[in-house]
Design a protein around this motif. Structure first.
Motif, short mmCIF file in Angstrom:
data_model
loop_
_atom_site.label_atom_id
_atom_site.label_comp_id
_atom_site.label_asym_id
_atom_site.label_seq_id
_atom_site.Cartn_x
_atom_site.Cartn_y
_atom_site.Cartn_z
N GLY A 1 0.71 -1.30 0.06
CA GLY A 1 0.05 0.08 -0.05
C GLY A 1 0.94 1.16 -0.14
O GLY A 1 2.03 0.99 -0.18
N GLN A 2 0.18 2.33 0.07
CA GLN A 2 0.85 3.46 0.29
C GLN A 2 1.50 3.87 1.43
O GLN A 2 1.31 3.39 2.48
N VAL A 3 2.70 4.35 1.32
CA VAL A 3 3.33 5.18 2.59
C VAL A 3 2.90 6.39 3.06
O VAL A 3 2.55 7.19 2.34
N SER A 4 2.74 6.16 4.63
CA SER A 4 2.02 7.38 5.11
C SER A 4 2.78 8.19 6.04
O SER A 4 3.88 7.30 6.70
N VAL A 5 2.95 9.57 6.05
CA VAL A 5 3.75 10.16 7.00
C VAL A 5 2.71 11.16 7.99
O VAL A 5 2.11 11.83 7.31
N ASP A 6 2.64 10.80 9.11
CA ASP A 6 1.77 11.32 9.97
C ASP A 6 2.50 11.95 11.15
O ASP A 6 3.54 11.67 11.47
N ALA A 7 1.64 12.81 11.97
CA ALA A 7 1.95 13.21 13.16
C ALA A 7 1.74 11.99 14.25
O ALA A 7 0.80 11.07 14.03
N PRO A 8 2.69 12.16 15.34
CA PRO A 8 2.47 10.93 16.23
C PRO A 8 1.18 11.02 16.97
O PRO A 8 0.52 12.06 17.15
N GLY A 9 0.54 9.77 16.94
CA GLY A 9 -0.89 9.77 17.49
C GLY A 9 -2.06 9.81 16.73
O GLY A 9 -3.05 9.95 17.18
N SER A 10 -1.77 10.18 15.27
CA SER A 10 -2.70 10.16 14.23
C SER A 10 -2.11 9.39 13.14
O SER A 10 -2.52 9.84 11.97
N VAL A 11 -1.65 8.22 13.19
CA VAL A 11 -1.25 7.41 12.17
C VAL A 11 -2.63 6.99 11.16
O VAL A 11 -3.36 6.37 11.95
N ASN A 12 -2.38 6.96 10.23
CA ASN A 12 -3.56 6.77 9.27
C ASN A 12 -3.07 5.96 8.26
O ASN A 12 -2.57 6.20 7.01
N TYR A 13 -3.00 4.73 8.54
CA TYR A 13 -2.29 3.34 7.57
C TYR A 13 -2.79 3.44 6.33
O TYR A 13 -4.05 3.39 6.02
N GLY A 14 -1.82 3.45 5.23
CA GLY A 14 -2.22 3.42 3.94
C GLY A 14 -2.98 4.49 3.33
O GLY A 14 -3.37 4.41 2.13
N VAL B 1 5.73 9.91 12.20
CA VAL B 1 5.38 8.38 11.95
C VAL B 1 5.53 7.97 10.62
O VAL B 1 4.38 8.40 9.90
N VAL B 2 6.36 7.20 10.02
CA VAL B 2 6.07 6.69 8.61
C VAL B 2 5.80 5.22 8.83
O VAL B 2 6.30 4.49 9.86
N SER B 3 4.64 5.07 8.09
CA SER B 3 3.88 3.68 8.16
C SER B 3 3.84 3.30 6.79
O SER B 3 3.59 3.82 5.57
#
Length: 259
Positions: free
Chosen positions: A223-236, A248-250
């Motif tokens: 899936g897509q790589v996501s870069v979010d602020a800590p505590g608000s990770v939105n996978y994919g 946070v990189v997911s």
């Protein structure tokens, strides 16, 4: 031979001919039935072989599809801050003179706040004539963008205070929100993808239980790589957060395994 004997012989021969023809007809029917049975057996056998080939080519029905994920905390390593300044005067020369004076003040203020000269860049000057309803030009607006880009994030926190200082001097310094980015996604992605794939296999085995052995992977989609602020990770989601320094990189993978 008497007439009666000849008549008897004629009657006897007439009775034998139909019997002979009847036996031949029975044999023909038996051969025809045998051919029909043989043909039917051949057709049934062909269907059985074709069915076996189709079943062999069909995908496995015993499978499990599951999502795996992995994440890693990172710190932004690039700072970018953009702003613009504009001057409106009756003539282009007057607007340009005022604009040049303002850009000089902006550069001096940024350097005084801690920015390096090579971290500051100005864009090309844009000219916009202002007209009345009649089409007559009444003035000219000249604008220019300024960008500060640096890897010294700590030093840039003081630079952000320049906006209020310039506005207090009636200098129309229109600043945007600073952007913090992480340069290293290309290197980090393969490791996170492998970790997400391992997580998917682990979750699939846990879902099946210890009594069922997980088979080989049938398909794995990244899936897509996501870069979010800590505590608000939105996978994919493919989000690309630029407002926070810690991030946070997911990565997610969608895996299908045989069982």
């Amino acid at each position: 031979m008497s007439a009666e004997e000849g008549a008897d012989i004629g009657i006897e021969n007439k009775g034998q001919e139909p019997a002979s023809r009847k036996k031949g007809s029975i044999r023909s029917h038996e051969q025809l039935i045998g051919m029909i049975i043989l043909s039917a057996a051949f057709i049934i056998g062909s269907f059985s072989v074709a069915s076996g080939i189709r079943n062999r080519n069909q995908p496995q029905t015993n499978q499990i599809t599951i999502t795996g994920s992995a994440e890693q905390a990172v710190t932004s390593n690039t700072f970018q801050w953009m702003a613009s300044v504009a001057s409106t005067q009756p003539t282009t020369s007057a607007a340009l003179a005022q604009l040049n004076g303002w850009t000089a003040q902006i550069r001096n203020a940024l350097i005084a706040a801690g920015a390096l000269n090579d971290e500051i860049s100005f864009g090309t000057v844009n000219v916009q004539p202002n007209t009345q309803a009649t089409g007559q030009v009444t003035s000219f607006t000249m604008s220019q963008t300024v960008t500060v880009q640096s890897s010294r994030l700590t030093a840039m926190q003081r630079v952000l205070g320049v906006s209020n200082l310039l506005l207090a001097k009636n200098l129309p310094f229109i600043a945007q929100q600073p952007q913090y980015t992480f340069k290293g996604l290309k290197k980090l992605r393969p490791a996170l993808t492998a970790e997400a794939a391992a997580n998917a296999r682990q979750r699939a085995q846990a879902a099946l239980g210890k009594q069922v052995k997980l088979g080989k992977p049938i398909s794995i989609k990244v899936g897509q790589v996501s870069v979010d602020a800590p505590g608000s990770v939105n996978y994919g989601s493919g989000d690309f957060n630029t407002s926070s320094i810690p991030k946070v990189v997911s990565v997610v993978v969608y895996a299908t395994y045989s069982t």
